[in-house]
Design an enzyme around this catalytic site. Sequence first.
Site, PDB file in Angstrom:
ATOM      1  N   GLU A 254       1.102  -1.029  -0.074  1.00 53.98           N
ATOM      2  CA  GLU A 254       0.036   0.159   0.355  1.00 53.98           C
ATOM      3  C   GLU A 254       0.447   1.440  -0.360  1.00 53.98           C
ATOM      4  O   GLU A 254       0.732   2.038  -1.177  1.00 53.98           O
ATOM      5  CB  GLU A 254      -1.033  -0.465   0.976  1.00 53.98           C
ATOM      6  CG  GLU A 254      -1.462   1.048   1.231  1.00 53.98           C
ATOM      7  CD  GLU A 254      -2.678   1.513  -0.299  1.00 53.98           C
ATOM      8  OE1 GLU A 254      -2.657   2.371  -1.024  1.00 53.98           O
ATOM      9  OE2 GLU A 254      -3.534   0.559  -0.758  1.00 53.98           O
ATOM     10  N   ASP A 258       1.241   3.677  -3.366  1.00 56.73           N
ATOM     11  CA  ASP A 258       0.300   5.271  -2.739  1.00 56.73           C
ATOM     12  C   ASP A 258       1.307   5.789  -3.748  1.00 56.73           C
ATOM     13  O   ASP A 258       1.150   7.369  -4.819  1.00 56.73           O
ATOM     14  CB  ASP A 258       0.334   5.687  -1.453  1.00 56.73           C
ATOM     15  CG  ASP A 258      -1.458   5.276  -1.394  1.00 56.73           C
ATOM     16  OD1 ASP A 258      -1.767   4.311  -2.092  1.00 56.73           O
ATOM     17  OD2 ASP A 258      -1.237   4.310  -0.465  1.00 56.73           O
ATOM     18  N   SER A 446      -7.355   1.762  -3.688  1.00 52.84           N
ATOM     19  CA  SER A 446      -5.888   2.206  -3.290  1.00 52.84           C
ATOM     20  C   SER A 446      -5.277   3.036  -4.327  1.00 52.84           C
ATOM     21  O   SER A 446      -4.624   3.622  -4.079  1.00 52.84           O
ATOM     22  CB  SER A 446      -5.052   1.482  -2.634  1.00 52.84           C
ATOM     23  OG  SER A 446      -5.852   0.569  -1.544  1.00 52.84           O
TER      24      SER A 446
END
Length: 521
Positions: A254, A258, A446
């Site tokens: 994650e 990002d 995400s």
Amino acid sequence: MATTAHTHVIPGSTQTALVGAVALGPVDPEQIIEITVRLRAAPERGAPDLQALAADQPPASRRYLSREAYSQQHGASHSDIVSVEMFARQHGMAVIRSDAAQRRVVLSGTAAIMEQAFGVQLQDYEFPDGTYRGREGELHVPPELAGVVEGVFGLDDRPVATPKLQRLEPDGRMQAAAAGISYTPPQLAKLYNFPPGLDGTGQCIAIIELGGGSRPRDLKAYFQELGLPLPVVKIISVDHAKNRPSTADSADGEVMLDIEVAGAIAPKATIAVYFAPNSERGFLDAITAAVHDKVNRPSVLSISWGAPESRWTGQAMTAFEQAFAEAAAMGVTVLCAAGDNGSTDGETDGRQHVDFPASAPHALACGGTRLEVAADGATTETVWNEGPNSATGGGYSAFFPRPDYQTVLGEDVTMRGVPDVAGDADPATGYRVRVDGRELVFGGTSAVAPLWAGLLALLNQQLGQPVGFINPLLYGSLRTEGVTRDITEGNNGEQQAATGWDACTGWGCPDGQKLLQGLMR
């Protein structure tokens, strides 16, 4: 329940045990606990004029407050802070810090002191994924703090959120690579017509992380492979959390997704990553730290963690939404992943659920699509749905009423609908990223939040003024300007795609150049 003379219940503080959790017994009374007490905005100063910022106005017509001005005009009052500090000291708690802008007082004390001070019993719990310190029932404060204290966070440290990403499994990755169905962020920027010649110079993108970490050597290698400059990445510790990379199968995926997506879209923007514990307290403190950061001054905040609304306390959802409204007043756009488990958001109670914090009215909720490109360059985009555990979130909030900007959706819509916008999220047409020395393909909503965050950083650079709270524009004058590409095929379970807004992909995917033109009017 610990004995207490307190008579005021903190609204929204009711808590229940996690599903499947077993109470092991009372916590050690000498255990030291650190908490955040959330205060009201100074009542004598009045609320900020959010009406103007919630109106259908282009950025050039908006007048945002600086962070300094917001703190002075709408932070917690000195008298309220003093009242909480006096209460704390009377109960034997230490005052760690107070912050008027973030409307919080951080306190520390033993479990026994905390139980007596807030009229609660703390227990250790075991659940399938580990253990946590928790509570059940309501929190209490004395009458003189009624209305002053809006929330108490940290007594319960259960994990509250999960990252909204999905990794393409090895067999699927090979198939996708053979078919050419995976993209770098710059390829997606081109497919979504992001304006060329911009790189995010002068902008800061804030990213919230609740675990995992990043490795500088991986970031260096990734951006070298893309032929892009390495963005400046700043690590900010919140509530003692650290940048702790471990493996690609952990939350590292994650974190790297990002940073790499946002950084590849806006490589000259500063990427400020706020690491916090995965708890209601940690999550809230990270958000308020980013929104009120007077050093890095982010203009965009990307959040790819969340959970079904049913798993949150009311005090947390209210506090998050207040923080997002504060962001709007300062010209900060908040983007949240809408979830990866379809219209139930992964719950098994037979009902429909939406993911929070994406469902907060002042968040731009980002849903997911499946994007395929034919040999002749033609694109096909549908709602992402590969099954109940691999599909875009979307539906209607059970907590937040329909915001004014969604009046356009009609009288049948009475609660906040999500998502607002969308982007490629199917891991089978996913994003090529580098995590812990490995080249992987990730999907999930995400990825959509940092994709839109990067775009908005580019637009802010060109406009010379933050876009800020964009929802009223998307549901207002921009909805007929072609600034998004409507997704009309597919479903996420209960919700069906349709012409115009729908609870699968919102208004659709970005057309970056048209969005810029629409905002420049």
